[in-house]
Design a protein around this motif. Sequence first.
Motif, PDB file in Angstrom:
ATOM      1  N   ASN A  45       0.836  -1.197   0.000  1.00 27.72           N
ATOM      2  CA  ASN A  45       0.000   0.000   0.000  1.00 27.72           C
ATOM      3  C   ASN A  45       0.876   1.254   0.000  1.00 27.72           C
ATOM      4  OD1 ASN A  45      -2.889   1.014   0.326  1.00 27.72           O
ATOM      5  ND2 ASN A  45      -1.827   2.137   1.944  1.00 27.72           N
ATOM      6  N   PRO A  46       1.396   1.652  -1.175  1.00 25.41           N
ATOM      7  CA  PRO A  46       2.219   2.863  -1.243  1.00 25.41           C
ATOM      8  C   PRO A  46       1.399   4.111  -0.950  1.00 25.41           C
ATOM      9  CG  PRO A  46       1.723   2.054  -3.444  1.00 25.41           C
ATOM     10  CD  PRO A  46       1.220   1.013  -2.486  1.00 25.41           C
ATOM     11  N   MET A  47       2.064   5.127  -0.403  1.00 24.36           N
ATOM     12  CA  MET A  47       1.388   6.368  -0.006  1.00 24.36           C
ATOM     13  C   MET A  47       2.185   7.576  -0.494  1.00 24.36           C
ATOM     14  SD  MET A  47       0.449   5.197   3.913  1.00 24.36           S
ATOM     15  CE  MET A  47       2.055   4.416   4.141  1.00 24.36           C
ATOM     16  N   ASP A  48       1.530   8.682  -0.680  1.00 26.87           N
ATOM     17  CA  ASP A  48       2.181   9.914  -1.114  1.00 26.87           C
ATOM     18  C   ASP A  48       2.817  10.587   0.092  1.00 26.87           C
ATOM     19  OD1 ASP A  48       2.992  12.338  -2.117  1.00 26.87           O
ATOM     20  OD2 ASP A  48       1.244  12.585  -3.409  1.00 26.87           O
ATOM     21  N   TYR A  49       4.111  10.409   0.252  1.00 33.06           N
ATOM     22  CA  TYR A  49       4.831  10.959   1.392  1.00 33.06           C
ATOM     23  C   TYR A  49       4.992  12.468   1.290  1.00 33.06           C
ATOM     24  CZ  TYR A  49       6.478   6.444   3.329  1.00 33.06           C
ATOM     25  OH  TYR A  49       6.565   5.202   3.923  1.00 33.06           O
ATOM     26  N   ASN A  50       4.836  13.020   0.108  1.00 34.65           N
ATOM     27  CA  ASN A  50       5.127  14.435  -0.085  1.00 34.65           C
ATOM     28  C   ASN A  50       3.930  15.347   0.147  1.00 34.65           C
ATOM     29  OD1 ASN A  50       7.798  13.899  -0.802  1.00 34.65           O
ATOM     30  ND2 ASN A  50       7.226  13.534  -2.931  1.00 34.65           N
ATOM     31  N   LYS A  51       2.719  14.780   0.146  1.00 33.28           N
ATOM     32  CA  LYS A  51       1.529  15.625   0.241  1.00 33.28           C
ATOM     33  C   LYS A  51       0.690  15.351   1.483  1.00 33.28           C
ATOM     34  CE  LYS A  51       1.043  16.245  -4.757  1.00 33.28           C
ATOM     35  NZ  LYS A  51       0.164  16.062  -5.939  1.00 33.28           N
ATOM     36  N   SER A  52       1.082  14.353   2.269  1.00 31.67           N
ATOM     37  CA  SER A  52       0.254  13.966   3.409  1.00 31.67           C
ATOM     38  C   SER A  52       1.075  13.920   4.683  1.00 31.67           C
ATOM     39  CB  SER A  52      -0.382  12.594   3.152  1.00 31.67           C
ATOM     40  OG  SER A  52      -1.131  12.174   4.272  1.00 31.67           O
ATOM     41  N   ALA A  53       0.394  14.150   5.790  1.00 34.66           N
ATOM     42  CA  ALA A  53       0.995  13.957   7.112  1.00 34.66           C
ATOM     43  C   ALA A  53       0.180  12.958   7.920  1.00 34.66           C
ATOM     44  CB  ALA A  53       1.082  15.291   7.853  1.00 34.66           C
ATOM     45  N   ASP A  54      -0.966  12.554   7.382  1.00 31.76           N
ATOM     46  CA  ASP A  54      -1.838  11.586   8.041  1.00 31.76           C
ATOM     47  C   ASP A  54      -1.786  10.285   7.255  1.00 31.76           C
ATOM     48  OD1 ASP A  54      -3.760  10.067   9.216  1.00 31.76           O
ATOM     49  OD2 ASP A  54      -5.395  11.514   8.985  1.00 31.76           O
ATOM     50  N   PHE A  55      -1.041   9.326   7.818  1.00 32.94           N
ATOM     51  CA  PHE A  55      -0.843   8.049   7.142  1.00 32.94           C
ATOM     52  C   PHE A  55      -1.606   6.901   7.817  1.00 32.94           C
ATOM     53  CE2 PHE A  55       2.974  10.646   6.463  1.00 32.94           C
ATOM     54  CZ  PHE A  55       3.011  10.677   5.086  1.00 32.94           C
ATOM     55  N   TYR A  56      -2.489   7.232   8.764  1.00 39.10           N
ATOM     56  CA  TYR A  56      -3.138   6.187   9.551  1.00 39.10           C
ATOM     57  C   TYR A  56      -3.909   5.196   8.690  1.00 39.10           C
ATOM     58  CZ  TYR A  56      -1.983   8.617  13.887  1.00 39.10           C
ATOM     59  OH  TYR A  56      -1.298   9.190  14.928  1.00 39.10           O
ATOM     60  N   THR A  57      -4.654   5.695   7.710  1.00 39.59           N
ATOM     61  CA  THR A  57      -5.464   4.794   6.893  1.00 39.59           C
ATOM     62  C   THR A  57      -4.591   3.834   6.099  1.00 39.59           C
ATOM     63  OG1 THR A  57      -7.223   6.436   6.680  1.00 39.59           O
ATOM     64  CG2 THR A  57      -7.194   4.671   5.057  1.00 39.59           C
ATOM     65  N   GLY A  58      -3.572   4.373   5.432  1.00 36.85           N
ATOM     66  CA  GLY A  58      -2.688   3.529   4.644  1.00 36.85           C
ATOM     67  C   GLY A  58      -1.902   2.557   5.495  1.00 36.85           C
ATOM     68  N   VAL A  59      -1.398   3.023   6.630  1.00 33.50           N
ATOM     69  CA  VAL A  59      -0.622   2.153   7.514  1.00 33.50           C
ATOM     70  C   VAL A  59      -1.497   1.054   8.093  1.00 33.50           C
ATOM     71  CG1 VAL A  59       0.613   2.074   9.715  1.00 33.50           C
ATOM     72  CG2 VAL A  59       1.126   3.884   8.068  1.00 33.50           C
ATOM     73  N   SER A  60      -2.718   1.391   8.466  1.00 37.35           N
ATOM     74  CA  SER A  60      -3.606   0.381   9.059  1.00 37.35           C
ATOM     75  C   SER A  60      -3.892  -0.750   8.082  1.00 37.35           C
ATOM     76  CB  SER A  60      -4.914   1.031   9.523  1.00 37.35           C
ATOM     77  OG  SER A  60      -5.647   1.547   8.429  1.00 37.35           O
ATOM     78  N   ARG A  61      -3.968  -0.435   6.797  1.00 35.44           N
ATOM     79  CA  ARG A  61      -4.193  -1.473   5.791  1.00 35.44           C
ATOM     80  C   ARG A  61      -3.017  -2.446   5.727  1.00 35.44           C
ATOM     81  NH1 ARG A  61      -6.268   2.706   1.099  1.00 35.44           N
ATOM     82  NH2 ARG A  61      -8.409   3.002   1.907  1.00 35.44           N
ATOM     83  N   VAL A  62      -1.828  -1.929   5.945  1.00 39.97           N
ATOM     84  CA  VAL A  62      -0.642  -2.782   5.902  1.00 39.97           C
ATOM     85  C   VAL A  62      -0.552  -3.651   7.147  1.00 39.97           C
ATOM     86  CG1 VAL A  62       1.882  -2.804   5.826  1.00 39.97           C
ATOM     87  CG2 VAL A  62       0.594  -1.175   4.418  1.00 39.97           C
ATOM     88  N   ILE A  63      -0.686  -3.044   8.318  1.00 40.24           N
ATOM     89  CA  ILE A  63      -0.499  -3.832   9.539  1.00 40.24           C
ATOM     90  C   ILE A  63      -1.677  -4.771   9.808  1.00 40.24           C
ATOM     91  CG2 ILE A  63       0.996  -2.080  10.531  1.00 40.24           C
ATOM     92  CD1 ILE A  63      -1.208  -1.216  12.357  1.00 40.24           C
TER      93      ILE A  63
END
Length: 381
Positions: free
Chosen positions: A200-218
């Motif tokens: 689940n790659p995420m846009d590190y340059n435009k976001s500071a809230d990664f909870y949704t993407g991280v939760s999908r991974v863990i």
Amino acid sequence: MTPKNTLKAVITATSLGLVATSAMAESINIGFTGPLSGGAALYGENTLSGLRMAAEEINAAGGFDLNGEQVTINLVALDDRYSPAQAATNAKRLKQDNGVSAIFVPHSGGVFALQDFNEKDDFLVMAYTSVPTVTEKGNTLTLRIPPTFDGYVRAFTDYAMNNLGTTLGMAGATHEYAKIWDEMIQQTWEARGGTVVADNPMDYNKSADFYTGVSRVIAENPDVMFVGGASEPTGLVIQQARQLGFQGGFIVMDQAKIDEVAQVAGGMDMVEGAVGVVPLSVYETEAATGFIERYQANYGKVPGSEAAYNYLALHALVEAMDMTESTDPTTVRAAIGEALLSMDSSKNPYEVHSVTENGGFVTVTTLAVVENGEIVRKEIE
């Protein structure tokens, strides 16, 4: 002063604060295009700080002799917000308006964009990226500054599988460099017999809230998470993974530096079990410690590898110009290897002494892991 040497007279201090040693001194323009705003701004500023420091040292020493004229360095920096298209636009501007013979660019997308026309436009691409293909394309006016990451991928994978577990969750970034890492590490992980359970790659340059993407991974219960972009957003990804209950280890892409990541994540305990590149702060050589002390005196913080590598690269570039009495890109490119050998060792914190035939600086590959709250350097077999 000849057109070949593309010299540009400057009689005032530049906007970056580089001080000329004489009101009559001339200077040559060196370009930079990189992210100075947005999520990767800290990464871009860290890169630029190394170039600034080198330029200030060169100018404070009186510059260097070029065809009988004493010249200094004028660093011209433009923000590209991590956009390859903007990097290309900036490079055209730097060449046309400022007559640069070399442009430093700290991201692979920008490097590839500049390689489409740099030979025709006659300027060196000083590439701060570890993507192997940068120097495999046959571009005769490219120099790759850091080591390629394929050695890191193999070493990080072997360490993680031997010490952290065999299931991997992918939570990397979406920019071009991260996509290349993502593909290579998945292939290497599976070739070693491991299993990739989430991607689940995420846009590190435009976001500071990664909870949704991280939760999908863990949610897939990986033993290890692959993370990485610039240090600041990478630290936020790790922080949020820990807050969501992830207790495994991390493979940290080489763009991010473990010590910087830990500061953002909330401390070294948050990155326990992480494997990544060796931070400059762990090196104990005289050249490295001397550079760290000088950098701290100038900027009030410990430098990262972005600053150190670009610092030594600008010193090597100027050494090559001094040796050849030319700023012609082809001439300077051919002299870089000799320049690395002859330059003052105090200006070479990573002790880079050679360059490959296709333009890559040669550096010993190492890795670092976080064990019991400390960053420990490991040799790669």
